[in-house]
Structures are given as structure tokens and as C-alpha cells.
Design a protein around this motif. Sequence first.
Motif, PDB file in Angstrom:
ATOM      1  N   ALA A 191       0.836  -1.196   0.000  1.00  0.00           N
ATOM      2  CA  ALA A 191       0.000   0.000   0.000  1.00  0.00           C
ATOM      3  C   ALA A 191       0.875   1.252   0.000  1.00  0.00           C
ATOM      4  CB  ALA A 191      -0.913  -0.006   1.230  1.00  0.00           C
ATOM      5  N   ARG A 192       1.871   1.254   0.851  1.00  0.00           N
ATOM      6  CA  ARG A 192       2.744   2.439   0.953  1.00  0.00           C
ATOM      7  C   ARG A 192       3.440   2.708  -0.380  1.00  0.00           C
ATOM      8  NH1 ARG A 192       4.943   2.073   6.878  1.00  0.00           N
ATOM      9  NH2 ARG A 192       3.118   3.019   7.867  1.00  0.00           N
ATOM     10  N   GLU A 193       3.972   1.637  -0.969  1.00  0.00           N
ATOM     11  CA  GLU A 193       4.687   1.812  -2.239  1.00  0.00           C
ATOM     12  C   GLU A 193       3.785   2.405  -3.308  1.00  0.00           C
ATOM     13  OE1 GLU A 193       6.546  -1.825  -3.462  1.00  0.00           O
ATOM     14  OE2 GLU A 193       7.888  -1.798  -1.717  1.00  0.00           O
ATOM     15  N   ASN A 194       2.500   2.183  -3.149  1.00  0.00           N
ATOM     16  CA  ASN A 194       1.579   2.653  -4.171  1.00  0.00           C
ATOM     17  C   ASN A 194       0.771   3.864  -3.711  1.00  0.00           C
ATOM     18  OD1 ASN A 194       1.739   0.602  -6.514  1.00  0.00           O
ATOM     19  ND2 ASN A 194       1.770  -0.643  -4.657  1.00  0.00           N
ATOM     20  N   GLY A 195       1.276   4.490  -2.668  1.00  0.00           N
ATOM     21  CA  GLY A 195       0.650   5.738  -2.242  1.00  0.00           C
ATOM     22  C   GLY A 195      -0.704   5.577  -1.601  1.00  0.00           C
ATOM     23  N   ASP A 240      -2.654   5.262   1.723  1.00  0.00           N
ATOM     24  CA  ASP A 240      -2.328   5.609   3.107  1.00  0.00           C
ATOM     25  C   ASP A 240      -3.142   4.781   4.079  1.00  0.00           C
ATOM     26  OD1 ASP A 240      -1.360   6.802   5.319  1.00  0.00           O
ATOM     27  OD2 ASP A 240      -2.456   8.690   5.061  1.00  0.00           O
ATOM     28  N   ILE A 241      -2.497   3.878   4.789  1.00  0.00           N
ATOM     29  CA  ILE A 241      -3.149   3.115   5.855  1.00  0.00           C
ATOM     30  C   ILE A 241      -2.598   3.638   7.173  1.00  0.00           C
ATOM     31  CG2 ILE A 241      -3.481   0.821   6.872  1.00  0.00           C
ATOM     32  CD1 ILE A 241      -2.993  -0.381   4.127  1.00  0.00           C
ATOM     33  N   PRO A 242      -3.477   4.023   8.100  1.00  0.00           N
ATOM     34  CA  PRO A 242      -2.958   4.558   9.365  1.00  0.00           C
ATOM     35  C   PRO A 242      -2.213   3.494  10.178  1.00  0.00           C
ATOM     36  CG  PRO A 242      -5.329   4.246   9.501  1.00  0.00           C
ATOM     37  CD  PRO A 242      -4.947   3.975   8.072  1.00  0.00           C
ATOM     38  N   THR A 243      -1.161   3.907  10.865  1.00  0.00           N
ATOM     39  CA  THR A 243      -0.408   2.978  11.718  1.00  0.00           C
ATOM     40  C   THR A 243       0.012   3.714  12.974  1.00  0.00           C
ATOM     41  OG1 THR A 243       1.656   3.616  10.670  1.00  0.00           O
ATOM     42  CG2 THR A 243       0.588   1.654   9.811  1.00  0.00           C
ATOM     43  N   LEU A 244       0.329   2.948  13.998  1.00  0.00           N
ATOM     44  CA  LEU A 244       0.923   3.531  15.214  1.00  0.00           C
ATOM     45  C   LEU A 244       2.191   2.783  15.599  1.00  0.00           C
ATOM     46  CD1 LEU A 244      -1.931   4.376  17.776  1.00  0.00           C
ATOM     47  CD2 LEU A 244      -0.191   5.916  16.880  1.00  0.00           C
ATOM     48  N   CYS A 245       2.097   1.445  15.650  1.00  0.00           N
ATOM     49  CA  CYS A 245       3.252   0.698  16.146  1.00  0.00           C
ATOM     50  C   CYS A 245       4.302   0.495  15.067  1.00  0.00           C
ATOM     51  CB  CYS A 245       2.835  -0.631  16.762  1.00  0.00           C
ATOM     52  SG  CYS A 245       2.159  -1.826  15.597  1.00  0.00           S
ATOM     53  N   ASP A 246       3.918   0.675  13.813  1.00  0.00           N
ATOM     54  CA  ASP A 246       4.869   0.501  12.727  1.00  0.00           C
ATOM     55  C   ASP A 246       5.892   1.627  12.717  1.00  0.00           C
ATOM     56  OD1 ASP A 246       5.589  -0.742  10.049  1.00  0.00           O
ATOM     57  OD2 ASP A 246       5.256   1.370   9.517  1.00  0.00           O
ATOM     58  N   VAL A 296      -8.133  -9.440  -2.698  1.00  0.00           N
ATOM     59  CA  VAL A 296      -8.847  -8.191  -2.927  1.00  0.00           C
ATOM     60  C   VAL A 296      -9.000  -7.517  -1.564  1.00  0.00           C
ATOM     61  CG1 VAL A 296     -10.957  -7.111  -3.758  1.00  0.00           C
ATOM     62  CG2 VAL A 296     -10.046  -9.160  -4.891  1.00  0.00           C
ATOM     63  N   VAL A 297      -8.386  -6.348  -1.420  1.00  0.00           N
ATOM     64  CA  VAL A 297      -8.244  -5.714  -0.104  1.00  0.00           C
ATOM     65  C   VAL A 297      -8.939  -4.365  -0.089  1.00  0.00           C
ATOM     66  CG1 VAL A 297      -6.581  -4.917   1.624  1.00  0.00           C
ATOM     67  CG2 VAL A 297      -5.992  -6.841   0.119  1.00  0.00           C
ATOM     68  N   GLN A 298      -9.666  -4.099   1.013  1.00  0.00           N
ATOM     69  CA  GLN A 298     -10.256  -2.776   1.241  1.00  0.00           C
ATOM     70  C   GLN A 298      -9.543  -2.147   2.426  1.00  0.00           C
ATOM     71  OE1 GLN A 298     -12.659  -1.207  -0.438  1.00  0.00           O
ATOM     72  NE2 GLN A 298     -12.984  -2.910  -1.884  1.00  0.00           N
ATOM     73  N   THR A 299      -8.889  -0.991   2.247  1.00  0.00           N
ATOM     74  CA  THR A 299      -8.172  -0.371   3.383  1.00  0.00           C
ATOM     75  C   THR A 299      -9.010   0.679   4.086  1.00  0.00           C
ATOM     76  OG1 THR A 299      -7.234   1.492   2.159  1.00  0.00           O
ATOM     77  CG2 THR A 299      -6.032  -0.602   2.065  1.00  0.00           C
ATOM     78  N   ASN A 300     -10.148   1.022   3.480  1.00  0.00           N
ATOM     79  CA  ASN A 300     -10.862   2.171   4.004  1.00  0.00           C
ATOM     80  C   ASN A 300     -12.360   1.916   4.105  1.00  0.00           C
ATOM     81  OD1 ASN A 300     -10.574   4.614   5.085  1.00  0.00           O
ATOM     82  ND2 ASN A 300     -10.253   5.738   3.167  1.00  0.00           N
ATOM     83  N   SER A 301     -12.754   0.673   4.255  1.00  0.00           N
ATOM     84  CA  SER A 301     -14.178   0.345   4.282  1.00  0.00           C
ATOM     85  C   SER A 301     -14.782   0.809   5.597  1.00  0.00           C
ATOM     86  CB  SER A 301     -14.362  -1.165   4.147  1.00  0.00           C
ATOM     87  OG  SER A 301     -13.845  -1.791   5.303  1.00  0.00           O
ATOM     88  N   PRO A 302     -16.079   1.000   5.636  1.00  0.00           N
ATOM     89  CA  PRO A 302     -16.724   1.443   6.882  1.00  0.00           C
ATOM     90  C   PRO A 302     -16.400   0.520   8.046  1.00  0.00           C
ATOM     91  CG  PRO A 302     -18.271   1.528   5.046  1.00  0.00           C
ATOM     92  CD  PRO A 302     -17.028   0.885   4.521  1.00  0.00           C
TER      93      PRO A 302
END
Lengths: 705, 273, 468
Positions: free
Chosen positions: A24-28, A30-36, A72-78
Motif C-alpha cells: 500500500a505504501r509503495e503505491n501511495g 495511506d493506511i494509518p499505523t501507530l506501532c509501525d 482483494v483488499v479494502q483499506t478504508n471500508s466502513p
Amino acid sequence: MSLQITIDGRSLSVEKGQTLLQVARENGIDIPTLCDFPGLPSHGSCRMCVVEIEGRSNTPTACTTLAEDGMVVQTNSPIVQAQRIELLKLLLSEHTSSCLICTEKSHCDECMVTLRKAGVTTGCRSCSMDGACALQDLVERFGITEIGYPVRYRMLPVQKQDPFFDRDYNLCILCERCVRVCEENHFSSTLTLAGRGTDAIVSTAFGRTHIEAGCSFCGACVEVCPTGTLSEKTRKWDGKPEREVSTTCPLCSLGCQIDLLVKNDMVIGSLPAHASGSDMLCVKGRFGITELVNHPTRLGHPIAVNREGSLPVSWEQAIEAAAEKISSCAPGKYGMLISADCSNETLYVARKFVREAARSNHLRTSSTALYGDGLPVLQRLYGLAQPLSVLSEADIILCLGFDGTYAQSVVDVGLHRAKKHGAKLVTLNANEHSLSKAADEWLRPEPGEEADVIEMLVENTRMGEQQNRLSPIASQAQRVSDMLLKSRQAIILLGPAFLTHPDNLFLLKAVERLVAQTAAQLIILPDSANLAGAFRTGIITPATTAGLQDLEVLHLVGETVPPHLPDQPFILYQNIYPPRRDLPAGLILPAAAFTEEDGTFLDHAGRTRSIQRAVPAPGEALPSWQILCRIARKLGVAGFDYENAAQVRAEYETTGFTGADFAISVPGLLQPGLDVFQWVRREDHAYMGFPLGTLVAGFRRLYPE
Amino acid sequence: MVKILENKMIVPNICTITVFAPEIAGSVKAGQFAILRVDEDGERIPLTVSDWDAERGTITMVYVMVGKTTQKLATLTTNDTLATVVGPLGNPMEIDLFGKVICIGGCYGNASIYPIARALKEKGNRVTSIIEGRSSYMLYWQEKLKTVSDQLIVITRDGSQGKAGHIGNLKSILAAGTPPDRVIVNGCNYLMMRAAQETLPFKIKTIVSLNTLMIDGTGMCGVCRVTVNSSTKFACVDGPHFDAHEVDWDELAQRRKAYLSEEVQTLRSSMAQ
Amino acid sequence: MSEEPKPKPKIDLNRREMPKQEEHVRSHNFLEVALGYTAELAMAEARRCLQCKKPFCIADCPVQIKIPEFIQAIADGDFAAGVRILKERNSLPSVCGRVCPQEEQCEKHCALTKRGGTIAVGRLERFLGDWEAAQPEMALPELSSPTGKKVAIIGGGPAGLTAAADLIKAGHQVVIYEALHKMGGVLYYGIPEFRLPKAIVDREVDYLRRLGVEMHTDFVVGKTRSMDSILEEFDAVFVATGAGLPWFMEMSGNNFNGVYSANEYLTRINLMKGYAYPKNDTPIKRHRKVAVLGGGNVAMDCARTALRLGAEATIVYRRSRTELPARLEEIENAEEEGVKFHYLTLPVRTIGDDRFNVTALECLKMELGEPDASGRRSPVPIPGSEFILPFDSVIHAIGNSPNPLIPQTTPGLTIGRKGNIVIDSETGKTSKERVWAGGDIATGAATVISAMGAARKAASSIHEFLMS
């Protein structure tokens, strides 16, 4: 082999072995993280990066889930968004979060003047990370306006007993970045997670202090902490820096690249300059610099000193007085002592100044006085010196007199890393040291017998199999010799303790033979920042009592006032702090620190490293080379009209030097038993002649008297 | 030298200290303060006397760790001594039968309104105490306050206890029942100023206890100057209690900040130790 | 050993100068400016005294020191005898020798003054005080046998200390209550180290302690304990709480940050040792340009202190140099050290920025008009002459009112128009029974020695009352 996956409707082709977060990061995306945290292995503890994957009933964390073909991944679904918000609210319920949701928070800065100075953080406005906190970012991103869970404050006492940084685990969100960076990147086990469930807490083993637990105070944990849990003692009240300036740490010869954090034209902190290739610092560069350069005693104005007292004077008056003293001084009665903590530019101008303006050949440095009899050998060895990066090529590393417990802990990390990649570690040290446990072999002679052990290694490697294995250390030496003989690439690392060892002439000669014998690469790690620069400029004559006798004018550049000056010369004292002993008569000339001038150093491998002016010097202080130029011009000497450091550097780089320029030949002076000034002890870790312990409170704890 | 009987942090960043000072304990009245000095090199800081026991000869003060002196103070324990505790200074709070009185406290003010509420209650007033904090864990002395109040209202920023919000909620409280005859506010400048804004439209006499910089506390130096009703007053001898609607709050806020950079510098060097 | 027969001495008009620190050196340190006489200098100066049969010097001394007698003792080299004579009347010789305005008192009518060779009485007094302190044992005077009477003294400044000395010597039990954490009052918080080293104040206070005076610091009578409660325990009370309520010039901008009363400025530095900040906790701002309003000794003290903290210090005074109320010696010291003077200048407004910090002072030019009641020519503003001087600090050194704590909290005391306690000027008696007062609390701000004189009168009246 490449895989095809779909994230948020975009079809992406990815390498096998990549996590969804990486993809995801490589492709711009944005998934929120804290511990990463970059450079740390995935952890999956904060669960901010949960994603939805078609066909799976759970919501796995993107940082720990490997991409699989056809995913098939959803990073921002409700669903994941709601989960993240609930998770964040749970974190906030155990954090001092009320400021995050306060509707009057904008009034605080103006009205609540005392907040920043609070002893214990009770909200964002009194937190050292206000404005730079990962939680604040997420609260804003998700638009959270209420916490919704019962709040809990653990009322844990703030840990303030260690030097340099405080720990308030009431603010901790248990991301374990600190634990992981300490263990994974620094090969240290200072930190661990203790307790279970709601009692879980980051701690040292048995809750000891960091000093007791063997922390090197490299500060990596503080740098990665996403909250205000770990906070620098001296930086708590400064808030976010306004800008960063990349420069070189001048507190030893390693040449680590640092980013100075600047606010209101003041250095408020220093971090490793990751972009320039320095991933870590030792305690000196990480926590020493702020207090050093902002010390309340910093000189800002020239002062004339006579028997009755001291009197501030203008630069014009000071330069005129200095020029008058030098011009009325009999030839040969002027001498300069200069520190190898000075930049190449200052060393070069100083050399030119002594020859052309003061018409003397009396130029010495206390930095080489520390190397005593061994200096000529050290100079020769310097021709072979390699940078630290060669450690990665080694299959055996022989560390002579090295201890990276605190200072130079960066080297320690390099050695651990080499060991992890298969290199054998051998240490030679009479005392407990940072590698006592990690070393495959610890050659531990009686103090004073270190040279004998090196001799054994030389003999063994020369003769091959040896018969004399009467003492345990001799048989140990034989084993090490065998390892050296069988090795593909040996590295010998010469630590500061051996360089300044009382026996260093024999030690260094033995090292020289061993290097020749084993074709080892050599790394030399002196404490003085610019020893290589001093060597190149030919400033190598050590300061001795005899050498300081009979002077009318003694010019000190970055040096402290030597004790017991017999003839009471007039002292031109050029430094960044006031003299530690009273001057009988002289001029105090305020100099700029390395954060306040441009210039270059030569590091331990002779590579050029540059320093940048990040902040103005206090008051009217000037770079040392500029002070010398002004005196020279007042004396009417041509060739001192440089407009900037770059012009000095250009001339310096095109000049060849020999030590023989200076009438005193080095080996002739260095007789055994010579009265060498040692007013700066090596273990003092000094800057410009001042032990760090006298300037930086925390160093008094690390290096008690 | 004054002996410390107890010194502890009760909620994050707020501590209580009880010292043996029989002369002060015998003469102090609600609303007065003491000045203390931690050690020979120390500065003089004023703290409200929040409780006392004339028989045992003790006084109790609540302080917030907001600088070098208070942080140094917090490191002391039972049987340690303070170089100076002098008082009681300032005028006592005016205590009379007003009728219905609301006492509002925030931060250290949760404690400093306690003796005021107690005295008002003893006089026969109907006392409502309101305490305000960021979160439930910042509140303290609730049980003590309940014993001297007819009603205790709690407001927290995060809603973790009582009403969610801040002192701005005062408006709804005032509008709800019979308006009080007097409002007394103790706490940070911001709290006192905001409370004054809330009571002004209702024309309720509102008394605040100002916490200015001070040195001697006896009227000698004048660093505690405040502008009240367009004239300069010394908080130490003319106050510390003033009509909130007459105080020049902007000036007060700026005067509190006069030494901010020095205070931070002191902290920076002392906390590095 | 003098020769016999003694020839009639030739009059020596060469007043011996006292060594001082060089001005360019002293303006950067807080050490005492004057270095004091050596024994040789003191004896040479003492030998000049004509030993008048009717000495005017004593008449002009508020505490009636037997001046010719102690000077003779110095001339004879018998310093111990000199100290004894001095201390009969003055328990603070080292202090008075430094801060008394001798030129207005003992030295004013010295027989040699008209001929330009005034005897340096103050310097000789100071010499004896310091000589005694340097001796291994300070001699204690005989105390009268105990009377069993108790006197409370409120305020540990010059008046309080003087009264304490007289009363304890008379055999009474004496307890001093001091509001601050150090004894000495204005000697400690007000007068700077470079004019009166605090070690000297401590020494004089310690002398009284050794005489048996009990001292309670951090005790505010009127607050910690009421006057009436004190009166229950003591037979008499002497109130000497000084002039501790600073005045500010009436103009706008007085509450900007950077505006100080002289009291605050000096207290931060002297009592709280702000010059040692950050080693000591009480901060002092390092201002660059400091204006001092006023022309008295306190104004000089403020300006010279500001100078020593690295500022450019300017005295702003509405009259001219001749009208400056400060002692000439202090004016000269200030001038030598580099204090600037703006004469005939009336500040009318302090200007500040949006952060409430002082940036400038608006002033009016003045001209001298007709002499007023005090004989000084009063200054008159020149209309339209407004101008602005840039400053980042303004210190008001225009005087103090009597401290209001006792007047406000003690019923039965008659209070004057200026907030002072009204006393009988001969006895120091107040309107309240068994209560005496003296010094600045009764007269408004004046000098150390006049406070001491008032204290002596009150002490003798108290003694009379207690013994009757």
C-alpha cells in the motif's frame, strides 16, 4: 515472481514476501499505523492498519499479512474505519486525552502560561510531543470528539532518576517501538514488556534504572516513541523544532551525521541524520550537544583581563590589543596551542597565522600530547585507516582497547551486526567492557600487559603453530591466532583506550606488525574530532611544559589554560567557554561553536565531513579562524582576507603540508618520560578542552569522578 | 526551618503539603496564603492555605508542579524542612450571610475553595461547590467538599465524571435555578476569567482570588500589581480577592508571563541534573 | 609615643582619600566599591582632628556618638578603646560608616570644613567597625542586670536593631520579629552589596544575637500574630516596620513588564540574590537599557545595579544635577561608573508593545522656575517638548510610604495622613498604650541613621517606662 492483488479497487503487481502495508505504501495508499516504524519489523500490536480482505471473516493487520495472489483488499471500508476508531478510543481512554477533545483548546496557549512547564503531563498542552504526536494526528484524521469509554489514569510515578530522558508510562500506548528498536537495531536488551493485561508496562528487567540495566543512552527509543512517554529532559518545554540542519558531530572522530533541531535560533536537540546515512548516534551526539552549545557560561563578548579584574571590551579594542602584544613580542616568544577539535579551516588559518603573522614556529596541540611516545607510529598507522563500513566485510574483528558502553556505542552496534552476519568477535581489554559478553574470545591481560598479548599474536601468526601455551591467556592467544590465520578478512579496531595507553609506543608498534602479518584492515577511533585534520595540517607537536616555557604570549585556540605556567605569559584565550582558572593577564576572545560556523573535519578514516552554521553565535562570538584573520590583518599581514570558510577551504585543499615546516622535529621530542601535559584526560570526553561532565549534567552520571 | 509532615502527589501533577506551622495555623482564615521558600537559594512562592488544624499546629497547601521550585518541592518528604513558611498573608475572603453562594474551583482551586465553602456554610449560606477538571482522575477532595457544600457539581472536559464540558457550562447552571447571590472562583487565570464572563450577564457579584507573581508578600515590592477598576492594586496586601468584573484580565495574563523564558531556562538546566 | 613637650600641631587639611576599586573594574562586579582605610591611613586622618572643646560634630549626630573621643583613640592607635567609645552609642558602626550622609551631619559643621579639610568621620567610624570584625574575638559590652521585662521589636531593620541593642544592654529581654527571611530590613534587601556587603549586616546582627537578642524571621506581626496578642506577652512594643510600600510615578504604562519599583528591583538582587540566577532560583531580567526615575540614593543604587547586570543605565530626573537629593559621593560614583543622566526630564508615559513589554519612555523637557518651599527651584514643563527615549526597563525610585501592615491591622493606633504611625517626636510614644514606634514607619522614608536616632530615643523612653 510477481503476484497480482487488488487494493481499494486498484490492481497492483507485487513481489512475493511483501506485506500488504508495504504494498500500500509503495503505491501511495495511506493506511494509518501507530506501532509501525521504518526499519523495525512488523509488530501488529496497535491494529490501526486493519484491512478487509474479500473472503475472510476477520480483519487482519496489513503490516503482518503477506500479499497473496488474487487478494482483494479494502483499506478504508466502513467496517475497518469503525474498528480503527473504536481501537483508538480505547487507547485514548488510557491516555491523558482530554485536551484532544476539549472545545476550548485553542485558548490554552494564550491563557495558561504555566502549562508547558508542568512536572507531569496531564494533557496535550503540557506534553513535550504536543504537535508531533501520532495520537493527535489520528484523532484529527478520524475526527474523534468523544472518548466513549471509562477513562483510566494509571498514576504511575514518572521515572526521572536516569539522565537525559524521563519516562512517563501513563502516556504509553504499548506499541513497543522502543523495545523493538533497542533489541532489533541496537542489540541491547535494556527494555522489555513486563506485566500482563491492564498492568502491562514497558520496563527494564526487575524495574531497575536505565543506568543499572546497561542502557547506552543512545536515545533511539526516545526518537521512535510516538507519544510523549519518553521525553528529553532538556527539550521538554521547546515544542516542535522550526527547522533541521544537517551537520557532523564533533565529539569524536567517527564523523556521525546529525540533524540539529532548531527553534528560535537555538539548537534544541540533535537526531541521527538518517538521510545522510547515520542511523544512530551515541549519547554524546544525541544528548550532549544541546547543553554543550547552549551552556549559560558561553562567551559572547571579548574581555580584557589584568591583575585588577576583567573588563568587557569591543572587538576592535581586543583585536588591537592582541595585535599589539604579538607585534611587541620577541621572535620565538610567541606560542600557539590549538585543539584538534577545531575545523580544518581554523587549523589551516592557525598554521598560516603562526608562520606568517606571528613569525614563529611554535605551534602545538594538546590533542597529540595524549598520544605521547606512540604518536609517530599512530601517524604511520593513520595512513592505513579504514572507515567503519568495512566491518561488514570481516569474518573476524579484533577489538583492541575498545569500550562502547556509552560513547561510541554506534561502533558497538556495528560490531554486533557483524557478529550476527557471522564474524567472530575478539576483544582485548583488561577491564569489563561493552563487548565482555558478546565476544567470542575476550583476551583479558593484567592491566599494563596488553602489549605482551599483542606480541603473542604477532609471534603466533608469524610462526604458525606454537608450543608455548603455558598460561591460559597464551593458549587463548593461540586460538585467536589460528582464527586470524584462517580468516578471509580480518579487521583490527583500535579503540581510544589503546591509542592513549601509557604503553602505546610498544602497543602500536606491535599492532603495526600484526596488521602487516595478517593483512588485516585497520580502523582507528580516536576521541579527538579532527585528529586526522591536525595530522594533515602538520600540527602534531605535542604540548609540553618545557615547550611552554619562556613565552611572552601564549595563544590558546580551543585549548584550556595549562596549569603551572612558570613565566606568566600574556594569554590570548580563544574558546567558547570562559577559562576554568583565572587568567593572570590576557584577552578572552569569544569563539563560535561548531553549530555556529561552516567548515570541515577529517573523520577517523580521513574522509571530509562538513559542519554547517545552524544558529547565530552568542553575542559577538566569531568563528576561530575569523578571529585569527582579524588579528593578522591588524598586524598588516597579507593573505588573511577570506570572506568565508569556503575560501579558506579552497586554499587548504590545494596546499601540501609537512610537519617539518615546524622546526621542532617530532620524534626528537618524544623521549620516554617526557613531561607531557595531560590536563585533559581521555576519559573526560572533552570538547575544546572542557570535559563534557563539566558542561552536560547527565555525563556526570555516566562518568562519575 | 519548617518541618514537613506530609508531601505527596494526589492527582497527576497536583500535590498536597502539610507542614508544622502553629502560629499560622492559629491565625489563618479562609482565603489567605503563605509564602514559602524551599531552600537557601530558593525563590519565594505564594500558596493558598487550603486547610489547617490549629490544635495540631499544621497547615496544608495544594500546589501544582509548574516550575523549578514546585518540582523541587515535590521531591521533599516527611521530616524534610523548608527554609521559609511565612503567613498568613493577604486578606481573608469576605465571609457573610449572602444567601446562596456558588464556589468554583479548578486545578489547585478545588482545594482552595474548601475553607471558603466551609466558612460560608458555617455562616449559614446555601453553598454550591463546582469543581472543574480535565478528567475524572484530575479531581480530588470531593468528599471533603461535599461535607461543606449543599451541592457539589463536577464538570470534566472529557465527560468522564459529572457534566461534560468546562466552565462555560456555568451559564446553564446559573440559568437553571435561582441565581446565586455571589460566586467565588479560585483557579487558573483562564478559569477565573471565563467564569467572570459567564456571570456578568446575570449581574452576579463574582469574587476571584488572583495568583500573581510575588516576592515578599507584604506590600514591599509591588510585583503583584494588578489593575482593578482602572486603578493599580497590590494583590498581596489589597487582595488577593477582587471583583472579577473589574479585573484587567489581559494585563494579568501578560504579567504572569513576565519571566516565562527565565522560568523555562531554569527548568532546562535544573531538570537535566 | 609622642614626644615631650608636644609642639602645637600644624593644621593638616589633607583629608585622606579612601582607596576604591577602579571604576571600570567595579562597574562589572558586585564587590564593595570602597576598600576602606588601612590602619596607617586611619591614624593619619585621625591625627588631623583638632579635638574641639565644643564639638559640633556630636551635636549633628542623630545618635550622639562621642566623635572626638573615638577619633583620639584611633590617633593613639588604641583601636579597641575606639570601638568601645563608638559602640556606647552606635551598635552598627560598620553600617553607619558606610551609609550615613556624614556630609549632612557630623562632617557638616566640622571646624575644618570651612577650610576644605573636613575630618572623614564616617570613614574612621567604618574603619573601627571593620577593624573590630577582623579581630578573633569581638568584645561584648557589660549588660545591666536583668530587669525581668520583655520588649517586642517589630521589624529587624536599622531602627529595630538599634533599639534592640540599647534595650538588651539595659537588662531587658528583647525579641525581634522580622517579616522577611533575613534580618536587616533595608540594609539587607535595599542597599546593594557593592555599597554595604551583606556579610557586614550579618555580622552586626550576629553581634546582637550574641548579646542575647532573640530573633524570629518569617514572622509578620499583624498577620502571623496580632499586635494585641503580642502586647499580652510583652511589657512594651517598638514598631519599626519601615517604609515598605513603593510609590510609582503617576503615569500610564506602569504595569508593563519591565517596570519595577526600586524595592522590587533591589530585593530581587540583594535579598534573593538574583545576580546569581540561574544558580539561585529568583530570576532577574537582563535588560539592555534601563531608565531609573528619581534622583535619590536609591535611584543611584538601582542605576549602578543595572549597570553591573550589563545594562546601559540612565537616571531620568526632572530637576538639574544640583538638586539631586542623593549623596554627592554616590552621584560621583555613579557618574564614574558610566551611569547616564537625563536632567530636566519628566517622564509622562511608559510605552509598551503588544506583549506588554516596555519599549520606551515618553518625556517632557523641563526648565527650572522659582525656588519652592524647600528652597529648590521647581521644574516647569516646557509645553510641546515631548520626546521619546527607548528603554526596555523602567525603575521607579521616587520613594516609599510607610508599610501599611501594622497600621491596617492594629486598632488604637493614630495614623497620619501619609499612612505613618503618629508618635511623640521626643519619646517615640504612639497613641496606643505600651506601643512605641520609630524610623520610616513614623516619618516616611528617610535615612538609616535618622531611623537609628529615633530608635535610641524610643528605647530610652521604653526603658524609663519599664523601670518606673
